[in-house]
Design a protein around this motif. Structure first.
Motif, PDB file in Angstrom:
ATOM      1  N   ALA A 120     -26.419   6.059  69.796  1.00  0.00           N
ATOM      2  CA  ALA A 120     -27.799   6.413  69.452  1.00  0.00           C
ATOM      3  C   ALA A 120     -28.627   6.667  70.704  1.00  0.00           C
ATOM      4  CB  ALA A 120     -28.432   5.299  68.615  1.00  0.00           C
ATOM      5  N   LEU A 121     -28.378   5.916  71.749  1.00  0.00           N
ATOM      6  CA  LEU A 121     -29.131   6.074  72.996  1.00  0.00           C
ATOM      7  C   LEU A 121     -28.686   7.334  73.735  1.00  0.00           C
ATOM      8  CD1 LEU A 121     -31.107   5.151  75.101  1.00  0.00           C
ATOM      9  CD2 LEU A 121     -29.422   3.487  75.913  1.00  0.00           C
ATOM     10  N   VAL A 122     -27.383   7.583  73.785  1.00  0.00           N
ATOM     11  CA  VAL A 122     -26.880   8.793  74.431  1.00  0.00           C
ATOM     12  C   VAL A 122     -27.406  10.029  73.704  1.00  0.00           C
ATOM     13  CG1 VAL A 122     -24.805  10.112  75.025  1.00  0.00           C
ATOM     14  CG2 VAL A 122     -24.825   7.611  75.282  1.00  0.00           C
ATOM     15  N   ARG A 123     -27.407   9.976  72.390  1.00  0.00           N
ATOM     16  CA  ARG A 123     -27.908  11.095  71.594  1.00  0.00           C
ATOM     17  C   ARG A 123     -29.406  11.320  71.858  1.00  0.00           C
ATOM     18  NH1 ARG A 123     -25.489   9.659  67.450  1.00  0.00           N
ATOM     19  NH2 ARG A 123     -27.142   8.443  66.482  1.00  0.00           N
ATOM     20  N   PHE A 124     -30.171  10.243  71.926  1.00  0.00           N
ATOM     21  CA  PHE A 124     -31.601  10.360  72.214  1.00  0.00           C
ATOM     22  C   PHE A 124     -31.823  11.043  73.561  1.00  0.00           C
ATOM     23  CE2 PHE A 124     -35.244   8.641  74.526  1.00  0.00           C
ATOM     24  CZ  PHE A 124     -36.285   8.955  73.671  1.00  0.00           C
ATOM     25  N   LEU A 125     -31.089  10.622  74.573  1.00  0.00           N
ATOM     26  CA  LEU A 125     -31.254  11.191  75.915  1.00  0.00           C
ATOM     27  C   LEU A 125     -30.930  12.679  75.940  1.00  0.00           C
ATOM     28  CD1 LEU A 125     -29.647   8.333  78.047  1.00  0.00           C
ATOM     29  CD2 LEU A 125     -32.050   9.042  78.113  1.00  0.00           C
ATOM     30  N   SER A 126     -29.872  13.070  75.258  1.00  0.00           N
ATOM     31  CA  SER A 126     -29.408  14.459  75.332  1.00  0.00           C
ATOM     32  C   SER A 126     -30.168  15.393  74.397  1.00  0.00           C
ATOM     33  CB  SER A 126     -27.913  14.535  75.034  1.00  0.00           C
ATOM     34  OG  SER A 126     -27.640  14.077  73.721  1.00  0.00           O
ATOM     35  N   GLU A 127     -30.904  14.842  73.429  1.00  0.00           N
ATOM     36  CA  GLU A 127     -31.579  15.699  72.447  1.00  0.00           C
ATOM     37  C   GLU A 127     -33.095  15.700  72.594  1.00  0.00           C
ATOM     38  OE1 GLU A 127     -30.235  14.378  68.628  1.00  0.00           O
ATOM     39  OE2 GLU A 127     -28.180  15.106  68.935  1.00  0.00           O
ATOM     40  N   ARG A 128     -33.614  15.100  73.651  1.00  0.00           N
ATOM     41  CA  ARG A 128     -35.075  15.052  73.830  1.00  0.00           C
ATOM     42  C   ARG A 128     -35.666  16.450  73.986  1.00  0.00           C
ATOM     43  NH1 ARG A 128     -36.106  11.258  78.805  1.00  0.00           N
ATOM     44  NH2 ARG A 128     -34.421  12.566  79.628  1.00  0.00           N
ATOM     45  N   ASP A 129     -36.908  16.605  73.514  1.00  0.00           N
ATOM     46  CA  ASP A 129     -37.638  17.862  73.642  1.00  0.00           C
ATOM     47  C   ASP A 129     -38.357  17.864  74.991  1.00  0.00           C
ATOM     48  OD1 ASP A 129     -39.125  20.140  73.451  1.00  0.00           O
ATOM     49  OD2 ASP A 129     -40.458  19.413  71.863  1.00  0.00           O
ATOM     50  N   LEU A 130     -37.841  18.631  75.937  1.00  0.00           N
ATOM     51  CA  LEU A 130     -38.424  18.649  77.277  1.00  0.00           C
ATOM     52  C   LEU A 130     -39.549  19.663  77.420  1.00  0.00           C
ATOM     53  CD1 LEU A 130     -35.225  18.297  79.502  1.00  0.00           C
ATOM     54  CD2 LEU A 130     -36.677  16.521  78.527  1.00  0.00           C
ATOM     55  N   SER A 131     -39.839  20.407  76.367  1.00  0.00           N
ATOM     56  CA  SER A 131     -40.931  21.385  76.434  1.00  0.00           C
ATOM     57  C   SER A 131     -42.292  20.717  76.300  1.00  0.00           C
ATOM     58  CB  SER A 131     -40.765  22.435  75.330  1.00  0.00           C
ATOM     59  OG  SER A 131     -40.918  21.834  74.042  1.00  0.00           O
ATOM     60  N   ALA A 136     -44.695   5.164  76.480  1.00  0.00           N
ATOM     61  CA  ALA A 136     -44.212   3.885  76.986  1.00  0.00           C
ATOM     62  C   ALA A 136     -43.103   4.072  78.026  1.00  0.00           C
ATOM     63  CB  ALA A 136     -43.694   3.030  75.831  1.00  0.00           C
ATOM     64  N   THR A 137     -42.849   3.004  78.760  1.00  0.00           N
ATOM     65  CA  THR A 137     -41.690   2.909  79.649  1.00  0.00           C
ATOM     66  C   THR A 137     -40.738   1.881  79.059  1.00  0.00           C
ATOM     67  OG1 THR A 137     -42.965   3.473  81.633  1.00  0.00           O
ATOM     68  CG2 THR A 137     -40.878   2.304  81.964  1.00  0.00           C
ATOM     69  N   LEU A 138     -39.478   2.277  78.896  1.00  0.00           N
ATOM     70  CA  LEU A 138     -38.469   1.383  78.333  1.00  0.00           C
ATOM     71  C   LEU A 138     -37.487   0.978  79.429  1.00  0.00           C
ATOM     72  CD1 LEU A 138     -36.984  -0.030  75.993  1.00  0.00           C
ATOM     73  CD2 LEU A 138     -35.840   2.158  75.520  1.00  0.00           C
ATOM     74  N   VAL A 139     -37.384  -0.327  79.662  1.00  0.00           N
ATOM     75  CA  VAL A 139     -36.417  -0.876  80.609  1.00  0.00           C
ATOM     76  C   VAL A 139     -35.211  -1.355  79.806  1.00  0.00           C
ATOM     77  CG1 VAL A 139     -35.985  -2.601  82.403  1.00  0.00           C
ATOM     78  CG2 VAL A 139     -38.287  -1.603  82.148  1.00  0.00           C
ATOM     79  N   ILE A 140     -34.043  -0.820  80.125  1.00  0.00           N
ATOM     80  CA  ILE A 140     -32.820  -1.151  79.399  1.00  0.00           C
ATOM     81  C   ILE A 140     -31.872  -1.879  80.336  1.00  0.00           C
ATOM     82  CG2 ILE A 140     -30.790  -0.214  78.229  1.00  0.00           C
ATOM     83  CD1 ILE A 140     -32.550   2.128  77.336  1.00  0.00           C
ATOM     84  N   GLU A 141     -31.490  -3.089  79.959  1.00  0.00           N
ATOM     85  CA  GLU A 141     -30.526  -3.841  80.760  1.00  0.00           C
ATOM     86  C   GLU A 141     -29.115  -3.452  80.313  1.00  0.00           C
ATOM     87  OE1 GLU A 141     -31.821  -7.951  80.381  1.00  0.00           O
ATOM     88  OE2 GLU A 141     -33.006  -7.674  82.208  1.00  0.00           O
ATOM     89  N   VAL A 189     -35.835   0.934  68.197  1.00  0.00           N
ATOM     90  CA  VAL A 189     -36.811   0.773  69.283  1.00  0.00           C
ATOM     91  C   VAL A 189     -37.286   2.133  69.774  1.00  0.00           C
ATOM     92  CG1 VAL A 189     -37.152  -0.086  71.636  1.00  0.00           C
ATOM     93  CG2 VAL A 189     -35.842  -1.442  69.987  1.00  0.00           C
ATOM     94  N   LEU A 190     -36.362   3.051  69.989  1.00  0.00           N
ATOM     95  CA  LEU A 190     -36.724   4.377  70.490  1.00  0.00           C
ATOM     96  C   LEU A 190     -37.637   5.122  69.520  1.00  0.00           C
ATOM     97  CD1 LEU A 190     -33.226   5.341  71.904  1.00  0.00           C
ATOM     98  CD2 LEU A 190     -35.293   5.010  73.255  1.00  0.00           C
ATOM     99  N   GLN A 191     -37.424   4.926  68.232  1.00  0.00           N
ATOM    100  CA  GLN A 191     -38.274   5.577  67.238  1.00  0.00           C
ATOM    101  C   GLN A 191     -39.668   4.961  67.169  1.00  0.00           C
ATOM    102  OE1 GLN A 191     -36.171   5.500  63.501  1.00  0.00           O
ATOM    103  NE2 GLN A 191     -34.710   7.066  64.132  1.00  0.00           N
ATOM    104  N   SER A 192     -39.775   3.692  67.576  1.00  0.00           N
ATOM    105  CA  SER A 192     -41.038   2.972  67.442  1.00  0.00           C
ATOM    106  C   SER A 192     -41.967   3.123  68.645  1.00  0.00           C
ATOM    107  CB  SER A 192     -40.774   1.474  67.224  1.00  0.00           C
ATOM    108  OG  SER A 192     -40.020   1.254  66.053  1.00  0.00           O
ATOM    109  N   LEU A 193     -41.417   3.290  69.838  1.00  0.00           N
ATOM    110  CA  LEU A 193     -42.230   3.272  71.057  1.00  0.00           C
ATOM    111  C   LEU A 193     -43.247   4.411  71.091  1.00  0.00           C
ATOM    112  CD1 LEU A 193     -39.512   2.428  73.720  1.00  0.00           C
ATOM    113  CD2 LEU A 193     -41.462   0.999  73.089  1.00  0.00           C
ATOM    114  N   PRO A 194     -44.425   4.167  71.641  1.00  0.00           N
ATOM    115  CA  PRO A 194     -45.428   5.229  71.776  1.00  0.00           C
ATOM    116  C   PRO A 194     -44.929   6.353  72.672  1.00  0.00           C
ATOM    117  CG  PRO A 194     -46.406   3.063  72.174  1.00  0.00           C
ATOM    118  CD  PRO A 194     -44.924   2.866  72.124  1.00  0.00           C
ATOM    119  N   MET A 195     -45.167   7.585  72.233  1.00  0.00           N
ATOM    120  CA  MET A 195     -44.764   8.762  72.998  1.00  0.00           C
ATOM    121  C   MET A 195     -45.946   9.419  73.703  1.00  0.00           C
ATOM    122  SD  MET A 195     -41.469   9.249  72.533  1.00  0.00           S
ATOM    123  CE  MET A 195     -40.163   8.642  71.468  1.00  0.00           C
TER     124      MET A 195
END
Length: 198
Positions: free
Chosen positions: A161-172, A125-130, A109-115
């Protein structure tokens, strides 16, 4: 349609109240807020319902994870109360909702969502995670805009996979997705500009 339930009792004032709390959550990442103006739609949690009632409308493309797509009550109520068109692919969504039961699919899902794109970064996109808790689980430390120094959070049982995505995002880059973690009626927001350390 089956099982149409009550949404906001007072649509204008309830949505305004929820919007103010969501604004607090987004502008102060990691701050827990409670939405208390509506209940569940089937298996869709009360918090998620209120996020969608407040932020989505007939022009908002909405994607639901497989468990929620199969929930007729949730889908019927979203069509009736929100009127957001439901899309089949996450790549076509403005808002996406990932059920706790489907968290294992978060990587795809994270790889598919529009950035978004350079011309229109707001189209991310905005992702709501329950999730199962906002008080347990590994500690994550947030920093960045809206956080005076650092803010620790716990977001429940999240897949690696979600924790890794959060910690490795490109904030630049201004591109990315905003995340809202919901447990029952409470939520925590982690916008795309927030740094996450494990």
């Amino acid at each position: 349609m089956t099982g149409i339930t009550t949404a906001f009792t007072d649509a204008i004032h309830d949505s305004q109240a929820c919007f103010r709390r969501l604004l607090t959550a987004m502008s102060e990442p990691g701050t827990r807020v409670e939405l208390d103006r509506a209940g569940e739609f089937g298996d869709l949690s009360a918090g998620t319902v209120q996020v969608l009632l407040t932020l989505a409308d007939s022009s908002t493309r909405l994607w639901l994870s497989s468990t929620l797509r199969e929930d007729q009550t949730a889908c019927d109520n979203l069509r009736f109360h929100v009127a957001a068109p439901l899309v089949e692919q996450a790549s076509g969504a403005d808002f996406a909702v990932l059920s706790q039961a489907d968290l294992a699919a978060c990587g795809a899902v994270l790889q598919s969502l529009p950035m978004g794109c350079e011309e229109y970064p707001d189209q991310g996109a905005t992702l709501v995670i329950e999730t199962d808790s906002l008080a347990a689980g590994p500690e994550l430390v947030l920093s960045g805009p809206g956080i005076p120094e650092r803010r620790p959070v716990r977001l429940g049982s999240l897949p690696q996979a979600l924790v890794r995505f959060l910690s490795e995002r490109d904030l630049s880059s201004p591109l990315g997705i905003d995340l809202i973690f919901v447990c029952d009626r409470e939520l925590v927001a982690i916008p795309r500009s927030t740094r996450v350390e494990v």
